[in-house]
Enzyme design. Structure first.
Site, short mmCIF file in Angstrom:
data_model
loop_
_atom_site.label_atom_id
_atom_site.label_comp_id
_atom_site.label_asym_id
_atom_site.label_seq_id
_atom_site.Cartn_x
_atom_site.Cartn_y
_atom_site.Cartn_z
N ASP A 11 0.85 -1.18 0.00
CA ASP A 11 0.00 0.00 0.00
C ASP A 11 0.89 1.24 0.00
O ASP A 11 1.73 1.38 0.89
CB ASP A 11 -0.89 -0.03 1.25
CG ASP A 11 -1.97 1.03 1.22
OD1 ASP A 11 -2.18 1.65 0.16
OD2 ASP A 11 -2.59 1.25 2.27
N ASP A 114 -3.44 2.42 -5.71
CA ASP A 114 -2.21 2.44 -4.91
C ASP A 114 -2.03 1.20 -4.03
O ASP A 114 -1.35 1.24 -3.02
CB ASP A 114 -2.17 3.70 -4.04
CG ASP A 114 -3.16 3.66 -2.90
OD1 ASP A 114 -4.21 3.01 -3.06
OD2 ASP A 114 -2.89 4.28 -1.86
N GLU A 115 -2.64 0.11 -4.42
CA GLU A 115 -2.66 -1.08 -3.57
C GLU A 115 -2.61 -2.35 -4.40
O GLU A 115 -3.31 -2.43 -5.41
CB GLU A 115 -4.01 -1.10 -2.86
CG GLU A 115 -4.00 -1.04 -1.38
CD GLU A 115 -5.45 -1.20 -0.93
OE1 GLU A 115 -5.77 -2.29 -0.45
OE2 GLU A 115 -6.24 -0.27 -1.10
MG LIG Z 1 -2.52 4.03 0.30
#
Ligand SMILES: [Mg+2]
Length: 371
Positions: A11, A114-115
């Site tokens: 993350d 974003d993961e």
């Molecule tokens: Mg994040």
């Protein structure tokens, strides 16, 4: 017996704010708020996201931009920086990060911009120490090539990997070995479990339950009387490390969705957000009636002129909870809606559906809903 898989969850830390900080060369210690024009505190839009410095003022994603201004105005009243954000920058940075993450993963799943989840079992030949070293290398590589900081969680399944990536954030790496699962849950706050929202936590706190091991200690039958059978059963699985470790790039085509077209294209994003949240509640009601839960939330936005974008995010386990999905939808909208553009249509879709095994569960769901 099957060896446990080694699942990594990566993350990026305060992703949008970090990308902007890098691009503009901002000082990290100055509050940065990305969102619509605050218009000196009179703006009607919302906050997309903000950096860690702004979070210290209590500013959050999806908050009204006027409220953010009240907490931390820009010069000359305060030192906040307000910017609109630049979509293109985010997807470019995201693509580069995902390329790095994909390399060592036998199975790879991007969960949002974003993961990502990676199954690295084979790459590290089942060696949990090698997995830590691998994450450190990936972390260095992402900093070196893209200049972004990332946190990693390593665990035998998705939900534990996700929880561990939060433990040492930002720039953290945390590992849970298969025989350390109950140790990890010892006095860990129930709010740290993805899928336990504010309402559920309050309900449990009223019974004196604040940590995950206390919750487990209640036993499935007693817990079911408080929370319903399905949740109680799920928590037992989580605690015993029995939830899914399957990483899949394939998106299930089965889904439930609803959309709404406005009579007039809407300028006020707070109103659009309200309408989105009511769609989420309707979708979740249908899903419970059908006895299914889902792992993927998708928000669809159509702007004036018919340009349409879909933004998605997946969670580690299938759920049918209003609170979880309203939270996800809120963040997806706040992070992705292009500020200062009028919106014509808003939609929500629940995907990667899971069907419970017995009809009994279905009856139970219908029963719970009437409470
Ligand atoms: Mg994040």
């Amino acid at each position: 017996m099957n060896e446990p898989r080694i699942i990594v969850h990566c993350d990026l830390d305060a992703f949008y704010a970090a990308v902007e900080t890098l691009h503009h060369g901002f000082d990290e210690s100055i509050p940065l708020i990305i969102g619509s024009d605050p218009e000196g505190g009179r703006g009607r839009g919302i906050v997309s996201t903000c950096n860690y410095a702004a979070r210290k003022f209590g500013i959050r994603s999806a908050m009204a931009i006027s409220e953010a201004w009240r907490r931390c105005p820009a010069a000359p009243y305060g030192n906040g920086i307000y910017i609109k954000g630049s979509r293109g920058l985010y997807s470019r940075a995201s693509r580069k990060v995902m390329q790095i993450l994909q390399k060592p993963a036998e199975y790879f799943e991007q969960a949002s911009i974003d993961e990502a989840y990676l199954d690295v079992t084979d790459f590290v030949s089942g060696d949990w120490d090698a997995a830590v070293a691998l994450c450190r290398d990936l972390q260095d590589e992402i900093i070196k090539q893209i200049g972004l900081s990332a946190s990693f969680g390593i665990a035998p399944n998705r939900i534990l990997a996700k929880m561990s990536s939060e433990v040492n954030k930002p720039k953290g790496i945390f590992r849970i070995l298969p025989d350390e699962v109950s140790l990890f849950f010892e006095s860990r706050n129930i709010r740290e479990v993805p899928g336990i929202g504010k309402k559920r936590a309050t309900q449990l706190t009223e019974w004196g339950i604040t940590s995950v091991d206390e919750m487990y200690g209640y036993g499935e039958i007693a817990l079911a009387r408080i929370t319903g059978e399905r949740f109680a059963n799920w928590i037992m699985m989580v605690y015993e490390g029995k939830t899914s470790s399957e990483i899949s790039p394939l998106r299930s085509r089965k889904s439930i969705g609803k959309e709404h077209t406005f009579d007039f294209d809407k300028e006020d994003h707070q109103l659009v957000l309200e309408s989105l949240l009511s769609l989420v509640r309707r979708v979740m009601k249908s899903s419970r009636e059908a006895g299914v839960s889902g792992r993927l939330a998708e928000v669809k936005i159509r702007y004036t002129g018919f340009e349409t974008h879909t933004h998605g995010r997946s969670i580690p386990v299938a759920m049918d909870d209003d609170e979880v999905f309203t939270g996800l939808a809120k963040r997806l909208f706040a992070n992705n809606a292009q500020q200062d553009r009028k919106i014509r249509l808003i939609g929500f879709r629940l995907g990667q559906l899971d069907t419970p095994k017995t009809k009994q569960t279905r009856l139970l769901n219908l029963f719970n809903e009437e409470e």
